[in-house]
Design an enzyme around this catalytic site. Structure first.
Site, PDB file in Angstrom:
ATOM      1  N   HIS A 107       0.771  -1.183   0.053  1.00 48.00           N
ATOM      2  CA  HIS A 107      -0.168  -0.095  -0.177  1.00 48.00           C
ATOM      3  C   HIS A 107       0.745   1.160   0.008  1.00 48.00           C
ATOM      4  O   HIS A 107       2.231   1.053   0.344  1.00 48.00           O
ATOM      5  CB  HIS A 107      -0.873  -0.042   1.196  1.00 48.00           C
ATOM      6  CG  HIS A 107      -0.020   0.248   2.491  1.00 48.00           C
ATOM      7  ND1 HIS A 107       0.639  -0.833   3.188  1.00 48.00           N
ATOM      8  CD2 HIS A 107       0.081   1.199   3.165  1.00 48.00           C
ATOM      9  CE1 HIS A 107       1.387  -0.389   4.155  1.00 48.00           C
ATOM     10  NE2 HIS A 107       0.856   0.761   4.362  1.00 48.00           N
ATOM     11  N   ASP A 166       0.540   5.317   2.032  1.00 48.69           N
ATOM     12  CA  ASP A 166      -0.109   5.734   3.160  1.00 48.69           C
ATOM     13  C   ASP A 166      -0.909   7.140   2.286  1.00 48.69           C
ATOM     14  O   ASP A 166      -0.262   7.982   1.815  1.00 48.69           O
ATOM     15  CB  ASP A 166       0.709   6.345   3.985  1.00 48.69           C
ATOM     16  CG  ASP A 166       1.362   5.152   4.804  1.00 48.69           C
ATOM     17  OD1 ASP A 166       0.952   3.932   4.521  1.00 48.69           O
ATOM     18  OD2 ASP A 166       2.549   5.299   5.518  1.00 48.69           O
ATOM     19  N   HIS A 179       4.818   0.237   0.009  1.00 51.46           N
ATOM     20  CA  HIS A 179       5.467  -0.642   0.945  1.00 51.46           C
ATOM     21  C   HIS A 179       4.688  -1.802   1.712  1.00 51.46           C
ATOM     22  O   HIS A 179       3.247  -1.780   1.323  1.00 51.46           O
ATOM     23  CB  HIS A 179       6.123   0.360   2.170  1.00 51.46           C
ATOM     24  CG  HIS A 179       5.098   1.211   2.970  1.00 51.46           C
ATOM     25  ND1 HIS A 179       4.518   2.433   2.143  1.00 51.46           N
ATOM     26  CD2 HIS A 179       4.453   1.221   3.967  1.00 51.46           C
ATOM     27  CE1 HIS A 179       3.713   2.906   3.018  1.00 51.46           C
ATOM     28  NE2 HIS A 179       3.455   2.150   4.086  1.00 51.46           N
ATOM     29  N   ARG A 231       5.701  -9.085  15.789  1.00 55.19           N
ATOM     30  CA  ARG A 231       6.433  -7.921  15.434  1.00 55.19           C
ATOM     31  C   ARG A 231       5.670  -6.721  15.719  1.00 55.19           C
ATOM     32  O   ARG A 231       4.194  -6.757  15.805  1.00 55.19           O
ATOM     33  CB  ARG A 231       6.814  -7.827  14.066  1.00 55.19           C
ATOM     34  CG  ARG A 231       7.464  -6.486  13.448  1.00 55.19           C
ATOM     35  CD  ARG A 231       7.654  -6.595  11.915  1.00 55.19           C
ATOM     36  NE  ARG A 231       8.235  -5.366  11.461  1.00 55.19           N
ATOM     37  CZ  ARG A 231       7.622  -4.339  11.131  1.00 55.19           C
ATOM     38  NH1 ARG A 231       6.271  -4.234  11.154  1.00 55.19           N
ATOM     39  NH2 ARG A 231       8.446  -3.081  10.662  1.00 55.19           N
TER      40      ARG A 231
HETATM   41  O1  AKG Z   1       4.782  -1.998  10.530  1.00 56.12           O
HETATM   42  C1  AKG Z   1       5.417  -1.314   9.668  1.00 56.12           C
HETATM   43  O2  AKG Z   1       6.474  -1.304   9.769  1.00 56.12           O
HETATM   44  C2  AKG Z   1       4.323  -0.574   8.492  1.00 56.12           C
HETATM   45  C3  AKG Z   1       3.166  -0.068   9.024  1.00 56.12           C
HETATM   46  C4  AKG Z   1       2.450   0.663   7.929  1.00 56.12           C
HETATM   47  O3  AKG Z   1       2.956   0.742   6.788  1.00 56.12           O
HETATM   48  C5  AKG Z   1       1.104   1.267   8.272  1.00 56.12           C
HETATM   49  O4  AKG Z   1       0.752   1.162   9.051  1.00 56.12           O
HETATM   50  O5  AKG Z   1       0.791   1.901   7.313  1.00 56.12           O
HETATM   51 FE   FE2 Z   2       1.953   2.198   5.503  1.00 59.70          FE
END
Ligand code: AKG
Ligand code: FE2
Length: 392
Positions: free
Chosen positions: A272, A274, A328, A338
């Site tokens: 996705h 952001d 990403h 994690r």
């Molecule tokens: O957890 C991560 O490293 C990325 C989280 C992420 O991309 C998001 O919450 O939009």
């Molecule tokens: Fe993100």
């Protein structure tokens, strides 16, 4: 290669630990991903064997039933798993990369400030991602948040879905992807999505409340500082963004990626971009985040001592494509859980996003319109289309 063999034994042993309490803690502070990726062959054999036997003991001590805090992914999404293809990332060769590292203390040094600003602009233009140190957010505050975050996710699943999180909104707890119609749209993760507008409600005395309040103030300050620099790089000033992205418009998301028994089939978080101006991300030591650069995926080497900054769609539009909102994703991990925390810098729904450069790549649009379009696409197609819907 011997060490890697032993590590894979450690990995098998670790599989027997139901809680999968980060084997990273047992391998001298390194996650398995790091061990594998960084090929830490310098670890002594005996040392690793010691760790394996420690893991064995642990596995024996943890013959308890499966933890009831993880969401029931397999049962709930059973129909998606039946007869579906893997997400097919195993065949890709994903290299590890270090994000450009920027020391923000240089902004306070007359001799260094201009170069530091240039480094930020370059990273936003070439990577869309960078990591920062000396960012002004106290380590102790981030550590307190992580502690609270772990505790929140350790509550029984039923409690997480049924109980309101203190005086935050009812639906702040989310897990999986309710709109997913295929495996590639399912995220094997759970999250607390916290609008910071709720920070305005009378604060309770709970620790998490206080920590979030304190952190959101510090994050807002940091985001404003970055936005000033990035706006300056476009020959504009950061007033527009600071006025429209007030703290109560922003969001905090607490993420947990539980260990996933079928990592080849499902993402921790689907690919996705952001939908905000800028995101500040605080990750732990477990590898998982990947970003796309030059058409290839790269695994970001985790560094829990830095904060990761990434440019969102709105900044890409406002900068007429100079700053990149980069795709990403987070890979799921069969053994390790994690955690991450993301702060999303968002404007009010009425805010109009328009580039001052000509010819404009994107037509002007309001954030409310953008949001609605994203939600509609996710509902109808299972995924976000994003900025290409708003080309001029
Ligand atoms: O957890 C991560 O490293 C990325 C989280 C992420 O991309 C998001 O919450 O939009
Ligand atoms: Fe993100």
């Amino acid at each position: 290669m011997k060490v890697l063999g032993i590590v894979s034994e450690a990995r098998d042993v670790n599989q027997c630990i139901p809680a999968t309490q980060s084997i990273s803690k047992h391998i001298k502070g390194y996650s398995f991903g790091e061990l594998k990726e960084a090929k830490l062959v310098s670890l002594g054999r005996m040392e690793v064997l010691g760790i394996v036997s420690e893991a064995r003991e642990l596995s024996q001590a943890h013959t308890a039933p499966v933890m009831d805090h993880s969401p029931p992914f397999l049962a709930t999404y059973k129909s998606l798993f039946d007869g579906q293809q893997a997400i097919d990332t195993d065949t890709e060769v994903v290299e590890c990369c270090d994000l450009p590292l920027i020391d923000l203390s240089r902004l306070n040094d007359v001799l260094e400030a201009a170069q530091c600003k240039q480094d930020i602009v370059t990273a936003a233009s070439e990577w869309g991602f960078f990591q920062i140190v000396s960012h002004g957010i106290p380590d102790g505050l981030l550590a307190r948040l992580r502690e609270e975050q772990v505790q929140m996710f350790r509550q029984p699943f039923k409690q997480k879905t049924s109980e309101k999180l203190l005086d935050f909104d009812d639906d702040s707890y989310r897990w999986g992807t309710p709109t997913a119609t295929s495996l590639k749209h399912l995220s094997w993760s759970e999250a607390y999505h916290i609008p910071l507008s709720s920070s305005n409600k009378p604060a309770t005395s709970s620790t998490i409340r206080c920590v979030i309040e304190e952190l959101s103030l510090a994050m807002t300050q940091l985001a404003n500082q970055l936005v000033d620099t990035l706006a300056e790089g476009l020959g504009r000033d950061g007033t527009y963004m600071k006025e429209n992205c007030t703290r109560n418009m922003c969001y905090l998301r607490l993420n947990r990626y539980p260990p996933c028994p079928i990592p080849a089939q499902v993402f921790g978080l689907v690919p996705h971009t952001d939908s905000d101006f800028l995101t500040i991300l605080c990750q732990d030591e477990v590898i998982g985040l990947q970003l796309k650069k030059g058409g290839r995926w790269f695994a970001v080497r985790p560094n829990p001592n830095t904060l990761v900054i990434n440019i969102g769609d709105l900044f890409q539009a406002w900068s007429n494509g100079l700053y990149k909102s980069v795709e990403h994703r987070v890979m799921s991990n069969p053994h390790l859980e994690r955690f991450s925390v993301a702060y999303f810098m968002c404007p009010s729904n009425e805010t109009v996003i328009e580039s001052s450069a000509q010819p404009a790549t994107y037509r002007k649009f309001s954030f409310g319109e953008y949001r609605q379009q994203v939600q509609q696409d996710v509902r109808r197609m299972g995924h976000k289309v994003g900025l290409t819907r708003f080309l001029a």
